[in-house]
Motif scaffolding. Structure first.
Motif, PDB file in Angstrom:
ATOM      1  N   GLN A 150       0.820  -1.214   0.000  1.00  0.00           N
ATOM      2  CA  GLN A 150       0.000   0.000   0.000  1.00  0.00           C
ATOM      3  C   GLN A 150       0.853   1.264   0.000  1.00  0.00           C
ATOM      4  O   GLN A 150       0.431   2.307  -0.502  1.00  0.00           O
ATOM      5  CB  GLN A 150      -0.931  -0.002   1.214  1.00  0.00           C
ATOM      6  CG  GLN A 150      -2.005  -1.080   1.155  1.00  0.00           C
ATOM      7  CD  GLN A 150      -2.933  -1.032   2.342  1.00  0.00           C
ATOM      8  OE1 GLN A 150      -3.429   0.022   2.712  1.00  0.00           O
ATOM      9  NE2 GLN A 150      -3.165  -2.184   2.958  1.00  0.00           N
ATOM     10  N   LYS A 151       2.048   1.173   0.544  1.00  0.00           N
ATOM     11  CA  LYS A 151       2.945   2.330   0.584  1.00  0.00           C
ATOM     12  C   LYS A 151       3.854   2.380  -0.644  1.00  0.00           C
ATOM     13  O   LYS A 151       4.789   3.189  -0.697  1.00  0.00           O
ATOM     14  CB  LYS A 151       3.782   2.286   1.864  1.00  0.00           C
ATOM     15  CG  LYS A 151       2.945   2.426   3.133  1.00  0.00           C
ATOM     16  CD  LYS A 151       3.737   2.119   4.391  1.00  0.00           C
ATOM     17  CE  LYS A 151       4.779   3.147   4.682  1.00  0.00           C
ATOM     18  NZ  LYS A 151       5.453   2.907   5.983  1.00  0.00           N
ATOM     19  N   ALA A 152       3.571   1.508  -1.615  1.00  0.00           N
ATOM     20  CA  ALA A 152       4.343   1.437  -2.870  1.00  0.00           C
ATOM     21  C   ALA A 152       5.807   1.090  -2.625  1.00  0.00           C
ATOM     22  O   ALA A 152       6.692   1.460  -3.411  1.00  0.00           O
ATOM     23  CB  ALA A 152       4.226   2.742  -3.658  1.00  0.00           C
ATOM     24  N   GLU A 153       6.071   0.369  -1.548  1.00  0.00           N
ATOM     25  CA  GLU A 153       7.422  -0.123  -1.266  1.00  0.00           C
ATOM     26  C   GLU A 153       7.494  -1.564  -1.792  1.00  0.00           C
ATOM     27  O   GLU A 153       7.436  -2.543  -1.044  1.00  0.00           O
ATOM     28  CB  GLU A 153       7.692  -0.045   0.239  1.00  0.00           C
ATOM     29  CG  GLU A 153       7.653   1.389   0.762  1.00  0.00           C
ATOM     30  CD  GLU A 153       7.644   1.478   2.285  1.00  0.00           C
ATOM     31  OE1 GLU A 153       7.780   2.602   2.804  1.00  0.00           O
ATOM     32  OE2 GLU A 153       7.482   0.428   2.956  1.00  0.00           O
ATOM     33  N   PHE A 154       7.584  -1.680  -3.105  1.00  0.00           N
ATOM     34  CA  PHE A 154       7.359  -2.959  -3.761  1.00  0.00           C
ATOM     35  C   PHE A 154       8.451  -3.989  -3.481  1.00  0.00           C
ATOM     36  O   PHE A 154       8.171  -5.190  -3.398  1.00  0.00           O
ATOM     37  CB  PHE A 154       7.205  -2.755  -5.270  1.00  0.00           C
ATOM     38  CG  PHE A 154       5.990  -1.938  -5.633  1.00  0.00           C
ATOM     39  CD1 PHE A 154       4.805  -2.061  -4.921  1.00  0.00           C
ATOM     40  CD2 PHE A 154       6.031  -1.042  -6.687  1.00  0.00           C
ATOM     41  CE1 PHE A 154       3.687  -1.318  -5.256  1.00  0.00           C
ATOM     42  CE2 PHE A 154       4.917  -0.294  -7.034  1.00  0.00           C
ATOM     43  CZ  PHE A 154       3.745  -0.430  -6.307  1.00  0.00           C
ATOM     44  N   ASP A 155       9.702  -3.552  -3.344  1.00  0.00           N
ATOM     45  CA  ASP A 155      10.772  -4.518  -3.093  1.00  0.00           C
ATOM     46  C   ASP A 155      10.576  -5.207  -1.741  1.00  0.00           C
ATOM     47  O   ASP A 155      10.709  -6.436  -1.630  1.00  0.00           O
ATOM     48  CB  ASP A 155      12.134  -3.815  -3.132  1.00  0.00           C
ATOM     49  CG  ASP A 155      12.502  -3.362  -4.535  1.00  0.00           C
ATOM     50  OD1 ASP A 155      11.898  -3.879  -5.501  1.00  0.00           O
ATOM     51  OD2 ASP A 155      13.380  -2.490  -4.669  1.00  0.00           O
ATOM     52  N   GLN A 156      10.241  -4.416  -0.719  1.00  0.00           N
ATOM     53  CA  GLN A 156      10.005  -5.003   0.605  1.00  0.00           C
ATOM     54  C   GLN A 156       8.783  -5.915   0.577  1.00  0.00           C
ATOM     55  O   GLN A 156       8.786  -6.990   1.198  1.00  0.00           O
ATOM     56  CB  GLN A 156       9.807  -3.904   1.652  1.00  0.00           C
ATOM     57  CG  GLN A 156      11.023  -3.021   1.878  1.00  0.00           C
ATOM     58  CD  GLN A 156      10.990  -1.763   1.037  1.00  0.00           C
ATOM     59  OE1 GLN A 156      10.605  -1.799  -0.148  1.00  0.00           O
ATOM     60  NE2 GLN A 156      11.412  -0.663   1.627  1.00  0.00           N
ATOM     61  N   ALA A 157       7.751  -5.490  -0.162  1.00  0.00           N
ATOM     62  CA  ALA A 157       6.550  -6.315  -0.254  1.00  0.00           C
ATOM     63  C   ALA A 157       6.854  -7.645  -0.935  1.00  0.00           C
ATOM     64  O   ALA A 157       6.418  -8.714  -0.479  1.00  0.00           O
ATOM     65  CB  ALA A 157       5.453  -5.564  -1.016  1.00  0.00           C
ATOM     66  N   GLU A 158       7.621  -7.587  -2.030  1.00  0.00           N
ATOM     67  CA  GLU A 158       7.943  -8.812  -2.757  1.00  0.00           C
ATOM     68  C   GLU A 158       8.764  -9.773  -1.886  1.00  0.00           C
ATOM     69  O   GLU A 158       8.537 -10.990  -1.896  1.00  0.00           O
ATOM     70  CB  GLU A 158       8.714  -8.470  -4.029  1.00  0.00           C
ATOM     71  CG  GLU A 158       8.993  -9.678  -4.905  1.00  0.00           C
ATOM     72  CD  GLU A 158       9.568  -9.291  -6.258  1.00  0.00           C
ATOM     73  OE1 GLU A 158       9.706 -10.182  -7.110  1.00  0.00           O
ATOM     74  OE2 GLU A 158       9.857  -8.085  -6.462  1.00  0.00           O
ATOM     75  N   GLU A 159       9.692  -9.236  -1.109  1.00  0.00           N
ATOM     76  CA  GLU A 159      10.503 -10.073  -0.233  1.00  0.00           C
ATOM     77  C   GLU A 159       9.626 -10.807   0.790  1.00  0.00           C
ATOM     78  O   GLU A 159       9.800 -12.006   1.035  1.00  0.00           O
ATOM     79  CB  GLU A 159      11.543  -9.214   0.484  1.00  0.00           C
ATOM     80  CG  GLU A 159      12.421  -9.998   1.449  1.00  0.00           C
ATOM     81  CD  GLU A 159      13.394  -9.102   2.198  1.00  0.00           C
ATOM     82  OE1 GLU A 159      14.017  -9.586   3.173  1.00  0.00           O
ATOM     83  OE2 GLU A 159      13.513  -7.907   1.830  1.00  0.00           O
TER      84      GLU A 159
END
Length: 736
Positions: free
Chosen positions: A577-586
């Protein structure tokens, strides 16, 4: 099937709106479905927010009905001071020997005591004759002087509330003088006639009469019994609105008090089914049973049935389980409890809707021996409101209760004052219609309850006293206040509801933080606190709590798998939701690894769906399709994944017929079939696929089907939007 049935048929996919909620479904296996209703909130409490769907007001004239509330109620009710009756002051004794039963005492007893103290009623002895009263004159004198009888807890002036049971100073003085003078009879011929006690239903024959499924056996001796009885109401052909309720215990002697709740789920009947005896135990229902739309319906000995307020009623949404909470007492011989409940329907739909405001304090920790432990809570009104009634709640340690309204101009009003709380005589206190309390926006409503956990408290259930904390059992404690309010407009009601729900979440945050002080390593509490932060949209604090969970030692995470996976996936959603996609993918990859050997295909499918959503946001169409495809392989009835996959194929497909277009059509058709063609967004997806394939007739047919669905739901904006899609197809045809 994973599609939410209680979501609006026209909102954006609930998976895109709130991914956290539906992961909770997969981890718990049973989802948020409890019986017949699927909840979208962790705590959807009938006194603290709205019923699932908030659809009960969708009966034909919602806006007009609520607006009429403003005109009728605010124009017709005042805030006059209560009539000052003679309850305080000094009794002027009559000449010695002149007070007698026939002329002075019988009228007081018949008016205030005989309703309960007569054969077949709840009181343990009768007070209908001189001899009945004479032999108990000292006891009667003592309980009336102390205020214990008649049972009435508030000490506010007479006339403050409806149906008060208050003796005047003169009545108390006459009883005292009569006893001290030797309780003379007087002339038996001067005794007034006994009251005419009505037989049967006091308000006439009800529109519907319900009974316990079977009588409950009560032993001859033993402690008081608290029991919850489930009374199913089967589906009715038309919606009825309940104006008021009356109770008729067939053996009133065994009943101390009763309260009626309603449960739209099967949570109460599930507990009932697990108990060999009728009903299930407990002084509070540990289920989804709540006061029906904030309406309090209760019975105590001698309480006059409340006829209801014109224009106020609640919808009997069948099928439904009504739940009767009963406090029973033994009589020295084996007895049975059987109760008839009479429902009185309103002749018309509700004109206005009262709001049940409930606020509480759950941070309760009362040391043994402490005799004056204060617990407070407050709520600031965001809008003008009119107070119709107040209903306090605590258990046996509570002694003094004060509820006060602090107005913005610095003045204060006492809403409720109870110097000697008695759990066994709890009740709702309703203001007369011409004396309801008007509170302007900005008013702070506060309660201050005092608890006595000493050995000197005769109500203390523990001897010797023990530490007492918050809980719903008799040996625990609670502190809450419910007010039934009316607002000036429907918009004000919605604002009040939003503030009340926000306040309830802050209460849960405060409570969970307090619990974590003594249990900092409790991962479930950490996750719960993070969830509450998410509910108030504080993603930073939520993420901090999830990080604390995920930083726990590996052995603790392994021992708490569900807490581990919940924190992993939900933290990933926050990053998403915060557009922090790398952390989300991990984190999503970590979740998939945790579930790699699991037989829980629902949870695994959910994770694949989240990974697909992340790929979609990153515009990685091929990767997104692969994850959506994996999700439906794991859960073939995952309608939302089929629908989302259709959009991915559609984005990749050229205009006209193509392989990706055919795959989009297959996926969209599957989503529509899984939802039995009753979910608008999926029908629209199917229409758009036909449109992209330039299958104009099929697209128009689907759009018209969607219009019919929208018309059934009264969704005029959606109808207009779909008509524009049809017009656009006609335009493209003409251009060709």
């Amino acid at each position: 099937m994973l599609t939410p049935r209680n979501a609006s048929k026209w909102e954006t996919s609930p998976f895109r709106k709130n991914l956290r909620i539906f992961f909770t479904i997969t981890v718990s296996f049973s989802g948020l479905t409890v019986g017949r209703v699927k909840y979208l909130q962790v705590e959807s409490e009938w006194g603290c927010g709205s019923l699932p769907d908030m659809e009960w007001m969708n009966f034909r004239h919602k806006s007009l009905a609520l607006l009429t509330c403003s005109v009728l109620v605010w124009a017709g009710c005042g805030s006059g001071e209560p009539e000052q009756q003679e309850t305080a002051g000094v009794y002027e004794p009559l000449p010695p020997g002149t007070v007698n039963f026939s002329d002075h005492i019988a009228p007081v007893i018949f008016e205030n005591c005989a309703e309960c103290h007569r054969p077949g009623q709840a009181a343990p002895f009768s007070l209908l004759t001189y001899e009945d009263v004479r032999k108990r004159s000292q006891q009667i004198m003592e309980v009336t002087q102390s205020g214990y009888m008649p049972p009435w807890l508030p000490d506010q002036p007479a006339g403050t509330f409806l149906n008060e049971r208050i003796l005047t100073a003169t009545e108390k003085g006459l009883i005292k003088q009569w006893h001290e003078d030797g309780a003379p009879e007087g002339d038996p011929d001067d005794v007034p006639p006994l009251p005419d006690f009505p037989e049967g239903w006091q308000m006439g024959e009800p529109d519907m009469v319900l009974r316990l499924k079977e009588p409950f056996p009560i032993p001859a001796e033993g402690n008081d019994i608290y029991r919850n009885f489930v009374i199913p109401v089967e589906e009715m052909p038309e919606l009825k609105f309940v104006r008021t309720v009356d109770f008729r215990p067939l053996n009133p002697r065994v009943v101390h008090h009763m309260v009626l709740l309603a449960d739209l789920t099967t949570s109460s009947r599930d507990l009932d089914a697990g108990d060999e005896l009728p009903g299930f135990p407990g002084i509070m229902s540990l289920t989804q049973a709540r006061l029906p739309f904030g309406q309090f319906h209760g019975w105590t000995p001698g309480k006059e049935p409340y006829p209801g307020t014109q224009g106020i009623s609640w919808p009997l949404q069948t099928p439904i389980d009504l739940v009767l909470q009963a406090h029973m007492q033994t009589t020295g011989k084996p007895e049975e409890l059987q109760v008839e409940i009479g429902l009185y329907f309103a002749g018309e739909e509700p004109v206005y809707r009262p709001y049940p405001l409930v606020f509480r304090n759950k941070v309760i920790d009362i040391p043994p021996g402490e005799s004056a432990h204060h617990i407070k809570a407050s709520f600031q009104l965001p809008v003008d409101a009119q107070v119709l009634s107040v209903y306090p709640h605590a258990h046996y340690l509570a002694r003094d209760m004060e509820a006060t309204a602090h107005l913005a101009d610095g003045t204060s009003l006492t809403l409720l004052s109870i110097p000697e709380w008695d759990f066994d005589w709890q009740d709702e206190y309703r203001y007369p219609g011409d004396r309801t309390v008007m509170l302007p926006a900005g008013t702070v409503i506060e309660f201050d309850y005092t608890y006595d956990n000493s050995a000197e408290n005769p109500q203390n259930p523990s001897n010797p006293p023990v530490r007492v904390q918050y809980g719903q059992n008799a040996t625990d404690e609670m502190a809450e206040l419910m007010l039934q309010l009316l607002t000036r407009s429907p918009e004000d009601l919605m604002t009040l509801d939003q503030y009340a729900q926000y306040n309830a979440l802050l209460t849960e945050i405060q409570t969970t933080q307090w619990k974590l002080e003594s249990s900092p390593d409790d991962l479930s509490l950490r996750n719960l606190l993070a969830t509450y932060y998410m509910d108030i949209n504080d993603l930073d604090r939520a993420g901090q709590q999830f990080d604390l969970v995920l930083s726990a030692p590996a052995e603790r995470l392994e021992a708490n798998f569900e807490e581990n996976i919940y924190a992993t996936v939900t933290a990933a959603q926050i990053h998403f939701q915060k557009a922090e996609f790398d952390q989300a993918e991990e984190l999503f990859s970590r979740a998939a690894s945790l579930y790699s050997d699991s037989t829980n295909t629902t949870a695994r499918a959910q994770i694949e769906f989240y990974r697909a959503e992340l790929d979609s946001e990153k515009q990685q169409t091929d990767e997104a399709i692969a994850h959506y495809r994996k999700a439906v392989e794991l859960e073939p009835e995952f309608a939302d994944s089929w629908n989302a996959m259709a959009w991915m194929y559609l984005d990749r497909a050229p205009a006209g017929e193509s392989e990706d277009g055919d795959l989009a059509l297959q996926a969209a058709t599957k989503a529509v079939e899984l939802t039995e063609r009753q979910y608008g967004p999926y029908l629209l997806t199917l229409g758009r696929v036909h449109e992209k394939l330039q299958q104009w007739d099929q697209a128009i047919a689907i759009y018209r089907e969607t219009i019919n669905l929208a018309r059934e739901l009264g969704e005029e904006q959606q109808i207009q939007r779909i008509q524009e899609l049809i017009a656009n197809i006609d335009l493209m045809r003409n251009q060709q």
